[in-house]
Scaffold this motif. Sequence first.
Motif, short mmCIF file in Angstrom:
data_model
loop_
_atom_site.label_atom_id
_atom_site.label_comp_id
_atom_site.label_asym_id
_atom_site.label_seq_id
_atom_site.Cartn_x
_atom_site.Cartn_y
_atom_site.Cartn_z
N ARG A 149 0.82 -1.21 0.00
CA ARG A 149 0.00 0.00 0.00
C ARG A 149 0.86 1.27 0.00
O ARG A 149 0.34 2.36 -0.21
CB ARG A 149 -0.93 0.01 1.20
CG ARG A 149 -0.24 0.04 2.54
CD ARG A 149 -1.21 -0.23 3.68
NE ARG A 149 -2.24 0.75 3.79
CZ ARG A 149 -3.36 0.58 4.51
NH1 ARG A 149 -3.58 -0.57 5.12
NH2 ARG A 149 -4.26 1.53 4.59
N ASP A 150 2.16 1.14 0.26
CA ASP A 150 3.07 2.28 0.30
C ASP A 150 4.01 2.21 -0.90
O ASP A 150 4.43 1.14 -1.31
CB ASP A 150 3.91 2.28 1.58
CG ASP A 150 3.05 2.30 2.82
OD1 ASP A 150 1.89 2.73 2.72
OD2 ASP A 150 3.53 1.87 3.88
N PHE A 151 4.37 3.38 -1.42
CA PHE A 151 5.28 3.40 -2.55
C PHE A 151 6.71 3.15 -2.11
O PHE A 151 7.49 2.52 -2.81
CB PHE A 151 5.20 4.75 -3.26
CG PHE A 151 5.96 4.78 -4.57
CD1 PHE A 151 5.34 4.36 -5.73
CD2 PHE A 151 7.25 5.22 -4.64
CE1 PHE A 151 6.01 4.36 -6.94
CE2 PHE A 151 7.95 5.23 -5.83
CZ PHE A 151 7.32 4.80 -6.99
N GLY A 152 7.07 3.69 -0.94
CA GLY A 152 8.46 3.60 -0.49
C GLY A 152 8.62 2.68 0.69
O GLY A 152 7.83 1.77 0.93
N ALA B 53 -1.40 4.85 -2.26
CA ALA B 53 -2.27 4.11 -3.17
C ALA B 53 -3.74 4.42 -2.94
O ALA B 53 -4.61 3.59 -3.19
CB ALA B 53 -2.02 2.61 -3.04
N LEU B 54 -4.03 5.63 -2.46
CA LEU B 54 -5.42 6.05 -2.23
C LEU B 54 -5.56 7.51 -2.62
O LEU B 54 -4.81 8.36 -2.15
CB LEU B 54 -5.78 5.85 -0.75
CG LEU B 54 -7.24 6.01 -0.36
CD1 LEU B 54 -8.10 4.94 -1.03
CD2 LEU B 54 -7.40 5.95 1.15
N ALA B 55 -6.49 7.81 -3.51
CA ALA B 55 -6.68 9.20 -3.96
C ALA B 55 -8.09 9.36 -4.51
O ALA B 55 -8.62 8.47 -5.19
CB ALA B 55 -5.66 9.57 -5.03
N TRP B 56 -8.69 10.51 -4.23
CA TRP B 56 -10.02 10.81 -4.77
C TRP B 56 -9.93 11.18 -6.24
O TRP B 56 -8.98 11.84 -6.69
CB TRP B 56 -10.65 11.97 -4.00
CG TRP B 56 -11.22 11.58 -2.68
CD1 TRP B 56 -10.62 11.68 -1.46
CD2 TRP B 56 -12.51 11.01 -2.45
NE1 TRP B 56 -11.45 11.21 -0.48
CE2 TRP B 56 -12.62 10.79 -1.06
CE3 TRP B 56 -13.58 10.66 -3.29
CZ2 TRP B 56 -13.77 10.24 -0.49
CZ3 TRP B 56 -14.72 10.11 -2.71
CH2 TRP B 56 -14.81 9.91 -1.33
N PRO C 274 5.78 -8.00 -11.83
CA PRO C 274 4.44 -7.51 -11.53
C PRO C 274 4.45 -6.08 -11.01
O PRO C 274 5.50 -5.54 -10.64
CB PRO C 274 3.96 -8.50 -10.45
CG PRO C 274 5.21 -9.00 -9.81
CD PRO C 274 6.24 -9.05 -10.90
N LEU C 275 3.26 -5.49 -10.97
CA LEU C 275 3.09 -4.15 -10.41
C LEU C 275 3.22 -4.25 -8.90
O LEU C 275 2.37 -4.83 -8.23
CB LEU C 275 1.72 -3.60 -10.80
CG LEU C 275 1.34 -2.22 -10.27
CD1 LEU C 275 2.31 -1.16 -10.74
CD2 LEU C 275 -0.09 -1.86 -10.67
N ASP C 276 4.30 -3.65 -8.35
CA ASP C 276 4.63 -3.82 -6.94
C ASP C 276 4.44 -2.56 -6.10
O ASP C 276 4.64 -2.61 -4.88
CB ASP C 276 6.08 -4.29 -6.79
CG ASP C 276 6.22 -5.78 -7.10
OD1 ASP C 276 5.20 -6.48 -7.16
OD2 ASP C 276 7.37 -6.24 -7.28
N ALA C 277 4.11 -1.44 -6.69
CA ALA C 277 3.84 -0.22 -5.93
C ALA C 277 3.19 0.78 -6.86
O ALA C 277 3.43 0.76 -8.07
CB ALA C 277 5.13 0.37 -5.33
N ALA D 223 4.64 4.11 -10.80
CA ALA D 223 4.56 2.70 -10.44
C ALA D 223 5.94 2.08 -10.32
O ALA D 223 6.92 2.60 -10.84
CB ALA D 223 3.73 1.94 -11.48
N GLN D 224 5.99 0.95 -9.64
CA GLN D 224 7.19 0.11 -9.58
C GLN D 224 6.84 -1.26 -10.14
O GLN D 224 5.81 -1.85 -9.76
CB GLN D 224 7.70 -0.05 -8.14
CG GLN D 224 8.18 1.22 -7.48
CD GLN D 224 8.70 0.97 -6.08
OE1 GLN D 224 9.23 -0.10 -5.79
NE2 GLN D 224 8.58 1.95 -5.21
N PHE D 225 7.69 -1.78 -11.02
CA PHE D 225 7.55 -3.13 -11.54
C PHE D 225 8.76 -3.95 -11.15
O PHE D 225 9.91 -3.53 -11.33
CB PHE D 225 7.43 -3.11 -13.08
CG PHE D 225 6.14 -2.53 -13.59
CD1 PHE D 225 5.00 -3.32 -13.69
CD2 PHE D 225 6.07 -1.20 -13.98
CE1 PHE D 225 3.82 -2.78 -14.17
CE2 PHE D 225 4.89 -0.66 -14.47
CZ PHE D 225 3.76 -1.46 -14.56
#
Length: 413
Positions: free
Chosen positions: A69-72, A82-85, A133-136, A148-150
């Motif tokens: 759920r966190d990028f870093g 990973a949460l935005a309106w 895979p998509l990891d972040a 994104a991070q792959f």
Amino acid sequence: MEPLGPGPARLAVVHCLDLPQGQDYRRPPVVSHDGQSIAFWGQGQTSPLDVVTFDAGPGFRKPNRVTFRDFGTGRRGDRQDALAWALDGAGLWSVEQKVMQPSGFASSGLMPILISRDGDVRRFAPPKHAAGPLDALAWGGADGRAIAQFGTRGHRYRPEHTDPSPTLAMIDVEHGQILDTLDAKDAEALKLRAEAYNGFSSFDISAVQSPDGRLHALLQFQRVLAPSRGPAPSSGPAPRHYLPAAWLLWTQGQKPVPLTPFSKDRFAHAVLTPDGSHILAWRPLQPAGADIVAECYANCPVRPKPKPVEAILAALIDGKDGQKVWSLKARADEHWTASRGPTVSPDGRHALIPLPSVDKRQILALLSMEDGRILQRFSLACSGCYPQSFGFTRGGRQMWIGVTNRLAFYDLR
């Protein structure tokens, strides 16, 4: 809840929230752009995602446990990358993932989703990349655009897998497109970290989409343990070497630009201005001397007073050359806890930053982005109590501050 003195902000309304059972008041809410709804994403086995509306309309609760759920690397435990309106407030961008129970290890990559106000979920197949895979994912200030991070977190899967080519990417989720990529060959900071402990993980990120449609990302890499070189010594522990902190300013379609980090403080934080051209950097300035936190109830020794420190707390930095446009000095007389970094209004006129506490009170400042002047101060909680969360709504015409289950909204003149 009133401001500490006159200024552009006028208290408009205070909402007292009756949060769903199990939610933590200390976690920051994600406030919709129109200021009418908030989302909370809890932790734990179910990780409930709750949406609450201020007009007493229906909200919803959705169990949404994901591993990434966190990028870093998690500078703060309250990250909401990973949460935005959605810009129109009609939905909430997030991610889903197949997770092993009860361990929490991943068994699949992330799947981007858009949750409607009714709780219906629209799923998007993530773009494919050879790195893995998509990891972040960190949403980039526009609907469906993200950094994104792959192939970066194979050690947190079961079964584990290696990540030989960790890659950062700018993606368009709605169209399933990869807009731009970075890998180890594109920057020295990435090359060094591809082989380091904790790998390619970014310490922090700020991402925006400028008016010309391009994504901009400020990647803030932490100081990490460097890969070992040569044989281990015959006696005693091997010396530890570290890679220094690093910044990369990445604009879609261009090579990343290395910049000198504003501060070596591991809790320093920086955000991009809405057009991606400048960086608002900040650090939690502390007085000199140890912060003694051990509890004592009888015959307590006299604790030495910290030595006040006056230095630069925040600065606006030009993204082209890394030069300071303006800086703001502050004085820290007492130790304090700052769990939130700065935020800039969507119109680029104002910013909110924490200031060193005064008389054990948390202080928040409204700044002019033109010259860094403090326009107004606020203090809704004591230092060490529940942390303050804050931000802007309605295109920058309104700001909000949250403490526990109270959210105060202020109109800006």
